[in-house]
Design a protein around this motif. Structure first.
Motif, PDB file in Angstrom:
ATOM      1  N   GLU A 259      47.396  29.656  31.442  1.00  8.97           N
ATOM      2  CA  GLU A 259      46.650  30.850  31.047  1.00  8.97           C
ATOM      3  C   GLU A 259      45.472  30.499  30.132  1.00  8.97           C
ATOM      4  OE1 GLU A 259      47.423  35.284  29.118  1.00  8.97           O
ATOM      5  OE2 GLU A 259      49.010  33.779  29.088  1.00  8.97           O
TER       6      GLU A 259
ATOM      7  N   ASP B  95      41.000  29.185  30.281  1.00  7.99           N
ATOM      8  CA  ASP B  95      39.807  29.052  31.111  1.00  7.99           C
ATOM      9  C   ASP B  95      39.605  27.590  31.457  1.00  7.99           C
ATOM     10  OD1 ASP B  95      39.501  31.762  30.543  1.00  7.99           O
ATOM     11  OD2 ASP B  95      38.294  31.328  28.768  1.00  7.99           O
TER      12      ASP B  95
ATOM     13  N   LYS C  51      35.897  33.874  29.759  1.00  9.69           N
ATOM     14  CA  LYS C  51      36.591  35.143  30.003  1.00  9.69           C
ATOM     15  C   LYS C  51      35.818  36.312  29.405  1.00  9.69           C
ATOM     16  CE  LYS C  51      40.488  35.633  27.848  1.00  9.69           C
ATOM     17  NZ  LYS C  51      41.941  35.554  27.551  1.00  9.69           N
TER      18      LYS C  51
ATOM     19  N   ILE D 207      41.553  39.439  36.171  1.00 12.73           N
ATOM     20  CA  ILE D 207      40.090  39.515  36.087  1.00 12.73           C
ATOM     21  C   ILE D 207      39.461  39.089  37.413  1.00 12.73           C
ATOM     22  CG2 ILE D 207      38.055  38.705  34.859  1.00 12.73           C
ATOM     23  CD1 ILE D 207      39.749  38.256  32.414  1.00 12.73           C
TER      24      ILE D 207
ATOM     25  N   ASP E 116      41.832  39.831  28.042  1.00  7.79           N
ATOM     26  CA  ASP E 116      42.638  40.266  29.180  1.00  7.79           C
ATOM     27  C   ASP E 116      43.312  39.032  29.749  1.00  7.79           C
ATOM     28  OD1 ASP E 116      43.799  41.771  31.153  1.00  7.79           O
ATOM     29  OD2 ASP E 116      41.947  42.789  31.734  1.00  7.79           O
ATOM     30  N   SER E 117      44.306  39.240  30.587  1.00  9.66           N
ATOM     31  CA  SER E 117      45.026  38.110  31.176  1.00  9.66           C
ATOM     32  C   SER E 117      44.110  37.361  32.137  1.00  9.66           C
ATOM     33  CB  SER E 117      46.283  38.604  31.899  1.00  9.66           C
ATOM     34  OG  SER E 117      45.952  39.590  32.859  1.00  9.66           O
ATOM     35  N   ASN E 118      44.210  36.041  32.108  1.00  6.65           N
ATOM     36  CA  ASN E 118      43.348  35.197  32.922  1.00  6.65           C
ATOM     37  C   ASN E 118      44.077  33.892  33.202  1.00  6.65           C
ATOM     38  OD1 ASN E 118      40.932  34.647  34.287  1.00  6.65           O
ATOM     39  ND2 ASN E 118      40.130  33.481  32.559  1.00  6.65           N
ATOM     40  N   SER E 119      43.466  32.998  33.980  1.00  5.02           N
ATOM     41  CA  SER E 119      44.102  31.713  34.259  1.00  5.02           C
ATOM     42  C   SER E 119      43.063  30.697  34.683  1.00  5.02           C
ATOM     43  CB  SER E 119      45.182  31.850  35.345  1.00  5.02           C
ATOM     44  OG  SER E 119      44.591  32.163  36.591  1.00  5.02           O
TER      45      SER E 119
ATOM     46  N   LEU F 124      39.982  31.079  37.761  1.00  4.56           N
ATOM     47  CA  LEU F 124      38.768  31.893  37.838  1.00  4.56           C
ATOM     48  C   LEU F 124      37.480  31.094  37.684  1.00  4.56           C
ATOM     49  CD1 LEU F 124      37.383  34.562  38.138  1.00  4.56           C
ATOM     50  CD2 LEU F 124      37.867  35.071  35.734  1.00  4.56           C
TER      51      LEU F 124
END
Length: 403
Positions: free
Chosen positions: A359, A361, A283, A237, A298-301, A304
């Motif tokens: 993984e 927020d 996200k 993202i 969706d993939s995130n970490s 962000l």
């Protein structure tokens, strides 16, 4: 152990998988400079914490406080926990939550329409699962009590969606491993043959589930790309936002990204509506509001949130703080300080269950920490005996109680 686990995840999500994603998709260009900044700040936090610990530790300890009871759990509490597990299993079964891979929209609708008492049962048990395991397996509980608690935990696993989710079981394993001293783990690994059997069984289950997923893809390359590389790319993202010019070096300070976090506040109508719409994290704000995408997941970490909001300075501060507190946690494990007080145990349990997984927020993890802290604090007050306090005097090796 948490430093090793977290650093491995950071390299995997921020460097390795984005690089492979770039190789397999020529149109994908992840801004790896942000990844290097985050990893560098994390390492700096580790080193700074170690230096602080070395300076604060007395060369010759004259007097120290010890706790002989080590917050021993009350045995009768296991009955209440077993009842809670049965209630959890019933709620999960009747609401079709054994399979948690029904799509984000479907899961948002299910959770948003749950009666408050059922939602409380689900959340409390899922938050209490790891703390109860840590307290009874690492604390001072009788063997029979540990066996009973282990049985309750194992029986409840299918009702947590384990059968359809490889990641959920892995997450629980990571939480538990964070509380293990890495030196003790290495000794156990080499001296206990049972660990190899467990690894073999776990690997077999992972391969079996993966092969089931593989059957839905026409090519192995597609399976590798979508199920592993893209799934574990923590900059997915971020890269999309960067391509559209939404990532600023000094941040955006967009307060709108905090709106979805209202879903974390219980008994609030706005929170219930947010759950129904599936907008429960930053996200979803990035996907739906900023990118105008119809995706809800969706993939995130962790990288962000601080980068988008406060730019590179926010990224450095956030990951430096993570490195510092992760290193502090590891020192507590090594020095066996975790069980020295209710409040210290509550803080480390809430910290691990909020930040041990990469993984997630970042700002969502902070709200999770607050939520978990409150629930685990109440849990420890109920589950654990109030310890007696002792002073050990190095000059006079006599243990004297403080009244």
């Amino acid at each position: 152990m948490m430093r090793l686990i977290f650093m491995t995840q950071a390299v995997l999500y921020l460097l390795l998988m984005p690089t492979l994603h770039d190789y397999m998709n020529p149109m994908y260009r992840p801004p790896l400079i942000y990844a290097y900044v985050a990893v560098g700040a994390l390492i700096a936090g580790f080193f700074f914490s170690n230096r602080v610990n070395q300076r604060s530790a007395p060369a010759v300890p004259q007097q120290r406080e010890i706790n002989l009871s080590e917050l021993e759990p009350r045995s009768f509490v296991v009955v209440g926990f077993a009842v809670l597990a049965v209630m959890y299993a019933y709620v999960s079964w009747t609401n079709g939550l054994l399979n948690r891979r029904q799509g984000s929209e479907m899961m948002a609708e299910i959770y948003g329409s749950l009666p408050l008492q059922e939602l409380i049962i689900l959340r409390v048990y899922e938050i209490a699962f790891i703390p109860v395991a840590i307290i009874f397996f690492f604390g001072r509980a009788r063997a029979a009590v540990r066996l009973f608690v282990a049985f309750v935990l194992l029986v409840s696993l299918p009702f947590m969606g384990i059968e359809d989710s490889r990641a959920r079981l892995l997450v629980m394993a990571i939480f538990v491993l964070c509380f293990v001293n890495i030196k003790d783990f290495i000794k156990f690994f080499y001296k206990n043959a049972k660990i190899y059997i467990a690894i073999f069984v776990a690997a077999g289950v992972f391969v079996y589930v993966s092969l089931q997923r593989l059957s839905s893809y026409a090519r192995f390359e597609d399976f590798l790309f979508y199920e592993i590389v893209r799934r574990l790319d923590g900059m997915n993202i971020l890269t999309e936002l960067h391509d559209y010019g939404y990532i600023k070096y000094l941040g955006t300070f967009d307060a709108g990204m905090f709106g979805p976090l209202v879903s974390r506040i219980p008994f609030l109508e706005a929170g219930r509506l947010a759950k129904l719409e599936g907008i429960t994290s930053t996200k979803q704000y990035f996907l739906n509001t900023i990118l105008n995408s119809n995706r809800i997941d969706d993939s995130n970490s962790l990288i962000l949130d601080p980068l988008y909001f406060a730019g590179i300075p926010g990224l450095i501060i956030s990951f430096f703080a993570l490195g510092y507190y992760i290193s502090r946690f590891d020192s507590y494990v090594i020095e066996k300080k975790i069980f020295s007080s209710h409040i210290k145990l509550t803080i480390v349990l809430a910290f691990v269950t909020s930040f041990a997984i990469f993984e997630v927020d970042y700002f969502g993890a902070i709200t999770t920490f607050i939520q978990n802290f409150l629930i685990i604090w109440i849990l420890t007050l109920i589950v654990l005996n109030r310890p007696s306090r002792y002073i050990y005097n190095s000059k006079q090796p006599v243990i004297q109680p403080i009244h």
